[in-house]
Design a protein around this motif. Structure first.
Motif, PDB file in Angstrom:
ATOM      1  N   GLY A  90       0.798  -1.188  -0.143  1.00  0.00           N
ATOM      2  CA  GLY A  90      -0.022   0.037   0.075  1.00  0.00           C
ATOM      3  C   GLY A  90       1.025   1.481   0.077  1.00  0.00           C
ATOM      4  N   ASN A  91       2.135   1.237   0.116  1.00  0.00           N
ATOM      5  CA  ASN A  91       3.054   2.346  -0.106  1.00  0.00           C
ATOM      6  C   ASN A  91       3.697   2.550  -1.224  1.00  0.00           C
ATOM      7  OD1 ASN A  91       2.686   2.964   2.833  1.00  0.00           O
ATOM      8  ND2 ASN A  91       4.683   1.655   3.446  1.00  0.00           N
ATOM      9  N   VAL A  92       3.781   3.826  -1.532  1.00  0.00           N
ATOM     10  CA  VAL A  92       4.399   4.380  -2.880  1.00  0.00           C
ATOM     11  C   VAL A  92       5.886   4.584  -2.493  1.00  0.00           C
ATOM     12  CG1 VAL A  92       4.348   6.187  -4.748  1.00  0.00           C
ATOM     13  CG2 VAL A  92       2.530   5.260  -3.711  1.00  0.00           C
ATOM     14  N   VAL A  93       6.786   3.647  -2.792  1.00  0.00           N
ATOM     15  CA  VAL A  93       8.178   3.770  -2.539  1.00  0.00           C
ATOM     16  C   VAL A  93       9.010   4.519  -3.383  1.00  0.00           C
ATOM     17  CG1 VAL A  93      10.145   2.540  -1.843  1.00  0.00           C
ATOM     18  CG2 VAL A  93       7.838   1.736  -1.108  1.00  0.00           C
ATOM     19  N   ILE A  94       9.491   5.482  -3.280  1.00  0.00           N
ATOM     20  CA  ILE A  94      10.318   6.584  -4.181  1.00  0.00           C
ATOM     21  C   ILE A  94      11.848   6.580  -3.720  1.00  0.00           C
ATOM     22  CG2 ILE A  94      10.568   8.903  -5.402  1.00  0.00           C
ATOM     23  CD1 ILE A  94       7.536   9.107  -4.750  1.00  0.00           C
ATOM     24  N   PRO A  95      12.926   6.374  -4.472  1.00  0.00           N
ATOM     25  CA  PRO A  95      14.173   6.266  -4.229  1.00  0.00           C
ATOM     26  C   PRO A  95      14.613   7.487  -4.326  1.00  0.00           C
ATOM     27  CG  PRO A  95      13.681   4.043  -5.531  1.00  0.00           C
ATOM     28  CD  PRO A  95      12.504   5.083  -5.679  1.00  0.00           C
ATOM     29  N   VAL A  96      15.418   8.003  -3.390  1.00  0.00           N
ATOM     30  CA  VAL A  96      16.130   9.445  -3.711  1.00  0.00           C
ATOM     31  C   VAL A  96      17.653   9.344  -3.420  1.00  0.00           C
ATOM     32  CG1 VAL A  96      13.951  10.575  -2.770  1.00  0.00           C
ATOM     33  CG2 VAL A  96      15.733  10.149  -1.178  1.00  0.00           C
ATOM     34  N   PHE A  97      18.229  10.322  -3.904  1.00  0.00           N
ATOM     35  CA  PHE A  97      19.832  10.587  -3.714  1.00  0.00           C
ATOM     36  C   PHE A  97      19.721  12.135  -3.555  1.00  0.00           C
ATOM     37  CE2 PHE A  97      23.925  11.516  -4.717  1.00  0.00           C
ATOM     38  CZ  PHE A  97      24.763  10.555  -3.955  1.00  0.00           C
ATOM     39  N   ILE A  98      20.435  12.228  -2.476  1.00  0.00           N
ATOM     40  CA  ILE A  98      20.884  13.870  -2.255  1.00  0.00           C
ATOM     41  C   ILE A  98      22.229  14.312  -2.477  1.00  0.00           C
ATOM     42  CG2 ILE A  98      20.809  15.925  -0.297  1.00  0.00           C
ATOM     43  CD1 ILE A  98      18.550  13.970   1.015  1.00  0.00           C
ATOM     44  N   SER A  99      22.391  15.242  -3.190  1.00  0.00           N
ATOM     45  CA  SER A  99      23.834  15.528  -3.608  1.00  0.00           C
ATOM     46  C   SER A  99      24.731  15.718  -2.432  1.00  0.00           C
ATOM     47  CB  SER A  99      23.615  16.704  -4.599  1.00  0.00           C
ATOM     48  OG  SER A  99      25.094  17.101  -4.702  1.00  0.00           O
ATOM     49  N   ASN A 100      25.970  15.401  -2.584  1.00  0.00           N
ATOM     50  CA  ASN A 100      26.868  15.529  -1.542  1.00  0.00           C
ATOM     51  C   ASN A 100      27.426  17.011  -1.595  1.00  0.00           C
ATOM     52  OD1 ASN A 100      26.882  12.624  -0.715  1.00  0.00           O
ATOM     53  ND2 ASN A 100      27.975  12.135  -2.110  1.00  0.00           N
ATOM     54  N   SER A 101      27.057  17.517  -2.502  1.00  0.00           N
ATOM     55  CA  SER A 101      27.285  19.377  -2.527  1.00  0.00           C
ATOM     56  C   SER A 101      26.862  19.968  -1.381  1.00  0.00           C
ATOM     57  CB  SER A 101      26.990  19.703  -3.806  1.00  0.00           C
ATOM     58  OG  SER A 101      27.741  19.097  -4.926  1.00  0.00           O
ATOM     59  N   TYR A 102      25.548  19.438  -0.762  1.00  0.00           N
ATOM     60  CA  TYR A 102      25.034  20.271   0.340  1.00  0.00           C
ATOM     61  C   TYR A 102      25.428  19.842   1.505  1.00  0.00           C
ATOM     62  CZ  TYR A 102      20.566  20.546  -2.940  1.00  0.00           C
ATOM     63  OH  TYR A 102      19.809  20.747  -3.892  1.00  0.00           O
TER      64      TYR A 102
ATOM     65  N   PHE B 188      19.917  18.053  -6.321  1.00  0.00           N
ATOM     66  CA  PHE B 188      21.206  18.621  -6.439  1.00  0.00           C
ATOM     67  C   PHE B 188      20.944  20.240  -6.591  1.00  0.00           C
ATOM     68  CE2 PHE B 188      19.309  19.391 -10.578  1.00  0.00           C
ATOM     69  CZ  PHE B 188      19.948  20.073 -11.209  1.00  0.00           C
ATOM     70  N   PRO B 189      21.968  20.995  -6.286  1.00  0.00           N
ATOM     71  CA  PRO B 189      21.837  22.466  -6.219  1.00  0.00           C
ATOM     72  C   PRO B 189      22.105  22.933  -7.564  1.00  0.00           C
ATOM     73  CG  PRO B 189      24.114  21.570  -5.353  1.00  0.00           C
ATOM     74  CD  PRO B 189      23.332  20.392  -5.736  1.00  0.00           C
ATOM     75  N   GLY B 190      21.271  22.947  -8.299  1.00  0.00           N
ATOM     76  CA  GLY B 190      21.175  23.496  -9.783  1.00  0.00           C
ATOM     77  C   GLY B 190      21.075  24.738  -9.735  1.00  0.00           C
ATOM     78  N   SER B 191      20.426  25.312 -10.911  1.00  0.00           N
ATOM     79  CA  SER B 191      20.085  26.987 -11.050  1.00  0.00           C
ATOM     80  C   SER B 191      18.801  26.790 -10.659  1.00  0.00           C
ATOM     81  CB  SER B 191      20.434  27.378 -12.451  1.00  0.00           C
ATOM     82  OG  SER B 191      20.257  28.674 -12.715  1.00  0.00           O
ATOM     83  N   GLY B 192      18.484  27.564  -9.596  1.00  0.00           N
ATOM     84  CA  GLY B 192      17.098  27.928  -8.802  1.00  0.00           C
ATOM     85  C   GLY B 192      16.332  26.390  -8.398  1.00  0.00           C
TER      86      GLY B 192
END
Length: 251
Positions: free
Chosen positions: A50-62, A98-102
Motif C-alpha cells: 500500500g506504500n508508494v516507494v520512491i528512491p532518492v539521492f541527495i547530492s553530496n554538495s549540500y 542537486f543544487p542546480g540553477s534555481g
C-alpha cells in the motif's frame, strides 16, 4: 549496500544538459506531454503493502544542515501520506536532489534519473522542498487549475511578458477537492509582477482571503496526495512542522 556506502554513492548517468523550464519551476518532459499529469502513467508505482516507494539521492554538495532540511521535508510525506522515500540503491527510477540553477522539478514520474533542483541559496527550505516534490508527484500550481477563474483573477497586464505562460489555465484533475488558497502550490499576489509590491498579478474574488504565504503543505495538499495515490486515511496533525529528532543517514 552498507548504509555508509548508500550515503556517499553517486548516481550514474547524470543528465549533461539542463532541461527547458516552463511555468517558472517545472522542467519540460522529454518523454510526454505532461498536462495534466494527474492521470495514470505519470504517477509513481504503488507496492503490495500500500506504500508508494520512491528512491532518492541527495547530492553530496549540500551541507549537513541543508541535507537535514531536505530529509525533514521528505519525512512530512511519511507522516501524512503513503509516500515513502528510501535511499537510492541502484533502482532504475529515482529522484536526485542537486543544487542546480534555481528551484525546479519535473511534473510526475519521468522514468530513470529524475532531477529536482534546489539551489543552496534560496531553495533549501521546507515549503520549497515540499512544493518541488509535489510537482514530482504529479501536481500543478494551484492558480492554474481548471476552475481557478471561479476563485482568483489573473491580471495579465501586470505580469512580466516572458512569465505570462506561468499563469495559463490547465485542464487539471482536481480530485474532487475545492480550490485551496492555503496550498503550498499557490503563487503569491505579486508573483512575477512588473512592479512588485505595487501591481498585483493575482487577486482573490473573495477580498477577505489571503494566499501565497504557505509555510508547509495544507490539509488539502495532503488530501490530494492521498486521493491521487489512493492512500488509506491518515490522521492529519494540526502542525506538520514538529521537531524531528535524530535524523541520520536513514530515512
Amino acid at each position: 549496500l552498507p548504509v555508509r556506502h548508500i550515503c556517499t554513492l553517486s548516481p550514474a548517468g547524470r543528465q549533461k544538459r539542463g532541461p527547458v523550464i516552463t511555468d517558472d519551476d517545472i522542467a519540460q518532459s522529454r518523454r510526454r506531454n505532461a498536462v495534466p499529469c494527474t492521470s495514470r502513467g505519470c504517477t509513481w508505482s504503488k507496492g503490495s503493502n500500500g506504500n508508494v516507494v520512491i528512491p532518492v539521492f541527495i547530492s553530496n554538495s549540500y551541507s549537513w544542515a541543508e541535507r537535514r532540511v531536505i530529509i525533514r521535508s521528505l519525512l512530512t510525506f511519511h507522516r501524512t501520506t503513503c509516500i515513502r522515500f528510501v535511499w537510492w540503491r541502484g533502482q532504475s527510477d529515482y529522484i536526485y536532489f542537486f543544487p542546480g540553477s534555481g528551484c525546479w522539478s519535473y511534473l510526475g514520474r519521468q522514468g530513470g534519473l529524475q532531477l529536482i533542483s534546489l539551489n543552496r541559496f534560496g531553495c533549501v527550505y521546507l515549503p520549497i522542498v515540499q512544493h518541488e516534490v509535489l510537482h514530482a508527484l504529479g501536481f500543478h500550481h494551484e492558480h492554474v487549475r481548471s476552475d481557478r477563474d471561479d476563485y482568483v483573477r489573473i491580471i495579465f497586464r501586470n505580469i512580466q511578458e516572458d512569465k505570462k505562460r506561468n499563469f495559463r489555465r490547465v485542464n487539471t484533475n482536481n480530485l474532487n477537492t475545492p480550490y485551496d488558497y492555503n496550498s503550498v502550490m499557490h503563487y503569491s499576489t505579486y508573483a512575477f509582477s512588473i512592479s512588485p509590491g505595487e501591481l498585483q498579478t493575482i487577486t482573490a474574488r473573495n477580498s477577505n482571503v489571503e494566499f501565497g504565504q504557505a509555510t508547509e503543505m495544507s490539509r488539502k495538499d495532503i488530501r490530494r496526495v492521498n486521493r491521487l495515490y489512493q492512500c488509506s486515511e491518515f490522521k492529519i496533525k494540526t502542525k506538520l512542522s514538529e521537531h524531528l529528532a535524530d535524523i541520520t543517514c536513514n530515512l
